[in-house]
Design an enzyme around this catalytic site. Structure first.
Site, PDB file in Angstrom:
ATOM      1  N   LEU A  83       8.074 -46.690 -54.536  1.00  0.00           N
ATOM      2  CA  LEU A  83       7.584 -45.360 -53.957  1.00  0.00           C
ATOM      3  C   LEU A  83       7.831 -44.152 -55.107  1.00  0.00           C
ATOM      4  O   LEU A  83       8.783 -44.481 -56.083  1.00  0.00           O
ATOM      5  CB  LEU A  83       8.285 -44.710 -52.824  1.00  0.00           C
ATOM      6  CG  LEU A  83       8.488 -45.438 -51.750  1.00  0.00           C
ATOM      7  CD1 LEU A  83       9.288 -44.709 -50.567  1.00  0.00           C
ATOM      8  CD2 LEU A  83       6.776 -45.396 -50.957  1.00  0.00           C
ATOM      9  N   ASP A  84       6.483 -43.580 -55.724  1.00  0.00           N
ATOM     10  CA  ASP A  84       6.773 -42.773 -56.809  1.00  0.00           C
ATOM     11  C   ASP A  84       7.931 -41.869 -56.780  1.00  0.00           C
ATOM     12  O   ASP A  84       8.335 -41.409 -55.517  1.00  0.00           O
ATOM     13  CB  ASP A  84       5.662 -42.361 -57.314  1.00  0.00           C
ATOM     14  CG  ASP A  84       4.876 -41.325 -56.091  1.00  0.00           C
ATOM     15  OD1 ASP A  84       5.295 -40.343 -55.919  1.00  0.00           O
ATOM     16  OD2 ASP A  84       3.819 -41.597 -55.619  1.00  0.00           O
ATOM     17  N   TYR A  85       8.186 -41.146 -57.717  1.00  0.00           N
ATOM     18  CA  TYR A  85       9.189 -40.077 -57.989  1.00  0.00           C
ATOM     19  C   TYR A  85       9.256 -39.080 -56.913  1.00  0.00           C
ATOM     20  O   TYR A  85      10.149 -38.462 -56.194  1.00  0.00           O
ATOM     21  CB  TYR A  85       9.194 -39.382 -59.328  1.00  0.00           C
ATOM     22  CG  TYR A  85      10.307 -38.793 -59.685  1.00  0.00           C
ATOM     23  CD1 TYR A  85      11.591 -39.020 -59.737  1.00  0.00           C
ATOM     24  CD2 TYR A  85      10.168 -37.433 -59.957  1.00  0.00           C
ATOM     25  CE1 TYR A  85      12.714 -38.072 -60.455  1.00  0.00           C
ATOM     26  CE2 TYR A  85      11.021 -36.148 -60.287  1.00  0.00           C
ATOM     27  CZ  TYR A  85      12.504 -36.821 -60.363  1.00  0.00           C
ATOM     28  OH  TYR A  85      13.382 -36.130 -60.679  1.00  0.00           O
TER      29      TYR A  85
END
Length: 237
Positions: free
Chosen positions: A102-104
């Site tokens: 999951l991106d930042y």
């Protein structure tokens, strides 16, 4: 057993990451640097080292569901010293790594485990399971944009598979739509890129479910171990 599969079974990394370690000459078998990805080893006799540390299959398998907050990366190390999701698992003694990413800026459901075989299975295109996201985007979608989204969008060098899209709410004052989005693929920042492609950039994004797994009874920043029922579901996909 093939060397990358052995590394994965020891909970060090997924099979793909294990191959990267081998290519970067970080793996030794009986004191010699491994040169071939196809190397077969005897797990009962050969001594395997990764980054100078001997590894083994003795570590018990653990399966964790985390409700990831925004502002955490899903890699173990980061050149900018940002917080990692593993920092939220201070009571977990075993080494675990994320299944997918999951991106930042994205929050929500993330699996972590030291079971490399399960990670390989869940991230392989053949076994991609449905992922459910709740997205807040700018503007109100037109019928044409909804149809395009559902049919598949051309992004960069690929066309996305058909996706599911449901309008949950529209705030007329703030001009913000709340969407439920379901996809089977898992390309980098795919949901954000899809929304941008129809001119409705994402403001907030959360993954609510992974197949039948949900965030029920797991608050933001908290984690729990998978139930036997959930684990059996994943292994039988």
């Amino acid at each position: 057993m093939r060397i990358n599969k052995y590394i994965a079974s020891c909970g060090v990394a997924s099979r793909r990451k294990a191959e990267e370690l081998i290519l970067n000459k970080k793996v030794k078998v009986n004191g010699k640097v491994v040169e071939e990805l196809s190397l077969q080893i005897d797990e009962n006799k050969d001594m395997v080292e990764v980054n100078g540390v001997k590894i083994s299959q003795d570590e018990k398998s653990v399966y964790i569901l985390l409700n990831k907050p925004e502002g955490y990366i899903t890699t173990v190390k980061d050149q900018f010293n940002r917080l990692s999701v593993v920092d939220l698992l201070s009571k977990v003694e075993e080494r675990v790594f994320p299944v997918g990413r999951l991106d930042y800026e994205t929050s929500g459901l993330l699996l972590l485990t030291n079971d490399g075989d399960l990670t390989y299975k869940l991230t392989h295109p053949k076994h991609e399971i449905e992922k459910t996201y709740i997205a807040k985007v700018r503007g109100k979608l037109t019928e044409r944009e909804i149809k395009d989204f559902r049919s598949g969008l051309h992004i960069e060098d690929y066309t996305t598979a058909p996706a599911k899209l449901k309008i949950l709410d529209y705030d007329n004052e703030k001009k913000i739509s709340t969407l439920e989005i379901k996809i089977h693929e898992g390309k980098n920042r795919q949901v954000r890129k899809m929304c941008k492609a129809i001119n409705h950039p994402v403001m907030r994004l959360k993954r609510e479910a992974l197949g039948e797994l949900t965030l029920k009874d797991c608050k933001i920043g908290e984690y729990r171990h998978l139930t036997e029922k959930e684990l059996n579901y994943l292994k039988n996909i």
